[in-house]
Motif scaffolding. Structure first.
Motif, PDB file in Angstrom:
ATOM      1  N   SER A  63      16.025 -23.001  33.521  1.00 34.77           N
ATOM      2  CA  SER A  63      16.486 -22.121  34.549  1.00 34.77           C
ATOM      3  C   SER A  63      15.537 -21.112  34.557  1.00 34.77           C
ATOM      4  CB  SER A  63      17.759 -21.522  34.823  1.00 34.77           C
ATOM      5  OG  SER A  63      17.688 -20.750  33.454  1.00 34.77           O
ATOM      6  N   GLU A  64      15.236 -20.615  35.971  1.00 34.50           N
ATOM      7  CA  GLU A  64      14.019 -19.476  36.226  1.00 34.50           C
ATOM      8  C   GLU A  64      14.793 -18.116  35.965  1.00 34.50           C
ATOM      9  OE1 GLU A  64      11.198 -18.429  40.078  1.00 34.50           O
ATOM     10  OE2 GLU A  64      13.483 -18.191  40.293  1.00 34.50           O
ATOM     11  N   ARG A  65      15.951 -18.125  35.827  1.00 34.41           N
ATOM     12  CA  ARG A  65      16.602 -16.792  35.333  1.00 34.41           C
ATOM     13  C   ARG A  65      16.569 -16.435  33.826  1.00 34.41           C
ATOM     14  NH1 ARG A  65      22.921 -16.445  36.320  1.00 34.41           N
ATOM     15  NH2 ARG A  65      22.368 -16.956  38.263  1.00 34.41           N
ATOM     16  N   ALA A  66      16.619 -17.756  32.733  1.00 32.54           N
ATOM     17  CA  ALA A  66      16.338 -17.725  31.649  1.00 32.54           C
ATOM     18  C   ALA A  66      14.833 -17.358  31.384  1.00 32.54           C
ATOM     19  CB  ALA A  66      16.902 -18.912  31.132  1.00 32.54           C
ATOM     20  N   LEU A  67      13.999 -18.012  31.896  1.00 32.78           N
ATOM     21  CA  LEU A  67      12.555 -17.974  31.573  1.00 32.78           C
ATOM     22  C   LEU A  67      12.164 -16.290  31.740  1.00 32.78           C
ATOM     23  CD1 LEU A  67      10.056 -19.150  30.732  1.00 32.78           C
ATOM     24  CD2 LEU A  67       9.291 -19.613  33.312  1.00 32.78           C
ATOM     25  N   LYS A  68      12.637 -15.654  33.162  1.00 31.65           N
ATOM     26  CA  LYS A  68      12.270 -14.341  33.280  1.00 31.65           C
ATOM     27  C   LYS A  68      13.011 -13.464  32.430  1.00 31.65           C
ATOM     28  CE  LYS A  68      11.779 -14.641  38.318  1.00 31.65           C
ATOM     29  NZ  LYS A  68      12.353 -14.246  39.608  1.00 31.65           N
ATOM     30  N   GLN A  69      14.175 -13.800  31.680  1.00 33.14           N
ATOM     31  CA  GLN A  69      14.780 -12.900  30.757  1.00 33.14           C
ATOM     32  C   GLN A  69      13.848 -13.160  29.381  1.00 33.14           C
ATOM     33  OE1 GLN A  69      18.921 -14.097  30.626  1.00 33.14           O
ATOM     34  NE2 GLN A  69      19.314 -13.216  32.551  1.00 33.14           N
ATOM     35  N   ILE A  70      13.650 -14.195  28.871  1.00 30.67           N
ATOM     36  CA  ILE A  70      12.718 -14.178  27.870  1.00 30.67           C
ATOM     37  C   ILE A  70      11.660 -13.711  27.839  1.00 30.67           C
ATOM     38  CG2 ILE A  70      11.991 -16.131  26.213  1.00 30.67           C
ATOM     39  CD1 ILE A  70      14.329 -17.883  26.935  1.00 30.67           C
ATOM     40  N   LYS A  71      10.900 -14.139  29.077  1.00 34.02           N
ATOM     41  CA  LYS A  71       9.441 -13.624  29.310  1.00 34.02           C
ATOM     42  C   LYS A  71       8.963 -12.057  28.938  1.00 34.02           C
ATOM     43  CE  LYS A  71       5.284 -14.454  32.041  1.00 34.02           C
ATOM     44  NZ  LYS A  71       4.843 -15.109  33.377  1.00 34.02           N
ATOM     45  N   GLY A  72      10.293 -11.422  29.518  1.00 29.82           N
ATOM     46  CA  GLY A  72      10.044  -9.927  29.402  1.00 29.82           C
ATOM     47  C   GLY A  72      10.336  -9.359  28.140  1.00 29.82           C
ATOM     48  N   ASN A  73      10.702 -10.245  26.929  1.00 34.14           N
ATOM     49  CA  ASN A  73      10.833  -9.785  25.762  1.00 34.14           C
ATOM     50  C   ASN A  73       9.957 -10.587  24.703  1.00 34.14           C
ATOM     51  OD1 ASN A  73      13.190  -8.438  26.347  1.00 34.14           O
ATOM     52  ND2 ASN A  73      14.377  -9.939  26.207  1.00 34.14           N
ATOM     53  N   SER A  74       9.089 -11.428  25.169  1.00 33.77           N
ATOM     54  CA  SER A  74       8.317 -12.279  24.231  1.00 33.77           C
ATOM     55  C   SER A  74       6.849 -12.751  24.802  1.00 33.77           C
ATOM     56  CB  SER A  74       8.865 -13.650  23.694  1.00 33.77           C
ATOM     57  OG  SER A  74       9.179 -14.261  24.528  1.00 33.77           O
ATOM     58  N   SER A  75       6.008 -13.202  24.277  1.00 30.42           N
ATOM     59  CA  SER A  75       4.814 -13.876  24.811  1.00 30.42           C
ATOM     60  C   SER A  75       4.867 -14.900  25.639  1.00 30.42           C
ATOM     61  CB  SER A  75       3.646 -13.910  23.761  1.00 30.42           C
ATOM     62  OG  SER A  75       4.176 -14.912  22.771  1.00 30.42           O
ATOM     63  N   SER A  76       3.905 -15.595  26.093  1.00 31.12           N
ATOM     64  CA  SER A  76       4.151 -16.692  26.802  1.00 31.12           C
ATOM     65  C   SER A  76       3.862 -18.143  26.243  1.00 31.12           C
ATOM     66  CB  SER A  76       2.819 -16.540  27.719  1.00 31.12           C
ATOM     67  OG  SER A  76       2.706 -15.490  28.997  1.00 31.12           O
ATOM     68  N   ILE A  78      21.363 -29.710  32.247  1.00 27.05           N
ATOM     69  CA  ILE A  78      21.472 -28.163  32.466  1.00 27.05           C
ATOM     70  C   ILE A  78      20.370 -27.607  31.854  1.00 27.05           C
ATOM     71  CG2 ILE A  78      23.882 -28.648  32.336  1.00 27.05           C
ATOM     72  CD1 ILE A  78      23.685 -28.007  29.201  1.00 27.05           C
ATOM     73  N   CYS A  79      20.537 -26.333  31.796  1.00 27.82           N
ATOM     74  CA  CYS A  79      19.283 -25.311  31.335  1.00 27.82           C
ATOM     75  C   CYS A  79      19.860 -25.255  29.544  1.00 27.82           C
ATOM     76  CB  CYS A  79      19.481 -24.278  31.727  1.00 27.82           C
ATOM     77  SG  CYS A  79      18.347 -22.806  30.938  1.00 27.82           S
ATOM     78  N   LYS A  80      19.191 -25.374  28.890  1.00 30.24           N
ATOM     79  CA  LYS A  80      19.455 -25.432  27.321  1.00 30.24           C
ATOM     80  C   LYS A  80      19.821 -23.920  26.735  1.00 30.24           C
ATOM     81  CE  LYS A  80      18.161 -27.616  22.983  1.00 30.24           C
ATOM     82  NZ  LYS A  80      17.102 -28.405  22.361  1.00 30.24           N
ATOM     83  N   LEU A  81      19.258 -23.081  27.778  1.00 30.05           N
ATOM     84  CA  LEU A  81      19.245 -21.622  27.205  1.00 30.05           C
ATOM     85  C   LEU A  81      20.676 -21.097  27.515  1.00 30.05           C
ATOM     86  CD1 LEU A  81      15.392 -20.655  27.748  1.00 30.05           C
ATOM     87  CD2 LEU A  81      16.420 -21.533  25.683  1.00 30.05           C
ATOM     88  N   ILE A  82      21.032 -21.181  28.905  1.00 25.05           N
ATOM     89  CA  ILE A  82      22.057 -20.360  29.402  1.00 25.05           C
ATOM     90  C   ILE A  82      23.241 -21.154  30.159  1.00 25.05           C
ATOM     91  CG2 ILE A  82      20.748 -18.066  29.638  1.00 25.05           C
ATOM     92  CD1 ILE A  82      20.474 -18.747  32.606  1.00 25.05           C
TER      93      ILE A  82
END
Length: 295
Positions: free
Chosen positions: A139-152, A114-118
């Motif tokens: 998951s790609e959904r979780a990475l997009k949400q986090i990337k919009g709020n923090s650095s790479s 599973i995705c550990k984030l969501i």
């Protein structure tokens, strides 16, 4: 015969038509790609690795194929060494049980990871990505949400990553074209990094050589021919010792020095040597030198 009673036959009943090819079950194909090794077509065994195109492999099977130097299948021709694969850091699904390993419909089973984030299951219904820099899978959904709020940086291990490090797992044809470009970008970046390290090493060696050369003295002296000069490199310590040996005062002291004639020496100090008058006038031979008696 037939057609009595007002029945009208259909065209399919009178004319033989070509049968349509059997279509693949897309759900079964998707399930197979997420649960089986691309190389051996057998169920994935940990540790699980991916290639630059986002395909999944059992790492042990892949290493054995590389050691045996057997020809890779067409979809894995780009894998030539361990540098072309990355071990994945997967999160096990708590709901996954032994019963889920039996063959059946995807809707009735749980995915092993599973995705550990969501908490989305890695079954193929949702898009998952892996980071080439650290191997973490989200998951790609979780990475997009986090990337919009923090650095790479990786949300799981905080390892920095760049755009070319994001690899889509089991992507479509468009994703495969993009993954191929990213794979070439990583290869070019790796070569550039190696070149920079070699140049830095050369500069370091050159600096050490210059420092060692600076500790030596270079003198010039004419050779037998008048048209050329010969360079002689001498060590400063050896040069100083040689100059000291050429000192005329040192030569004089070495040849003519006598304690009995030294005006700075005391009479007690002079009496320790055989050149003193008390040693010359004694009635027995000296116990160390056994020098003859003086008249």
């Amino acid at each position: 015969m037939g057609c009595d009673g007002g029945t009208i036959p259909k065209r399919d009943e009178l004319v033989r038509v070509k049968q349509k090819p059997e279509q693949k079950d897309k759900d079964a194909e998707r399930e197979f790609r997420w649960l089986h090794c691309t190389l051996t077509q057998q169920r994935l065994q940990e540790p699980i690795a991916m290639c630059g195109m986002g395909r999944l492999y059992s790492k042990q099977s892949l290493i054995e194929r590389l050691l045996e130097k057997e020809k890779m299948p067409e979809m894995s021709e780009h894998v030539k060494s361990l540098k072309d694969i990355k071990t994945l850091q997967l999160t096990p699904n708590p709901a996954f049980t032994e019963e889920d390993k039996t063959e059946g419909l995807l809707d009735t089973r749980h995915a092993p990871y599973i995705c550990k984030l969501i908490g989305l299951e890695m079954s193929g219904k949702f898009r998952f990505v892996a980071l080439w820099s650290c191997g973490c899978v989200v998951s790609e959904r979780a990475l997009k949400q986090i990337k919009g709020n923090s650095s790479s940086t990786c949300p799981l291990c905080q390892t920095p990553y760049s755009v070319e490090d994001i690899v889509v797992l089991n992507g479509n044809e468009e994703d495969l074209e993009l993954m191929k470009v990213k794979m070439e970008m990583r290869a070019a970046k790796r070569k550039s990094s190696k070149k920079d390290k070699k140049e830095a090493k050369k500069v370091e060696i050159k600096t050490e050589t210059d420092e060692s050369c600076a500790s030596t003295v270079v003198t010039e002296k004419p050779s037998t021919s008048t048209s050329s000069k010969v360079k002689v490199v001498a060590n400063p310590k050896r040069l100083g010792t040689a100059n000291a040996m050429q000192d005329p005062e040192l030569k004089r002291l070495k040849n003519d020095f006598s304690v009995a004639k030294d005006p700075k020496a005391s009479d007690v100090y002079k009496s320790l040597f055989t050149s003193h008058k008390t040693e010359k006038e004694q009635e027995r031979a000296h116990w160390v030198t056994y020098n003859p008696f003086y008249n």
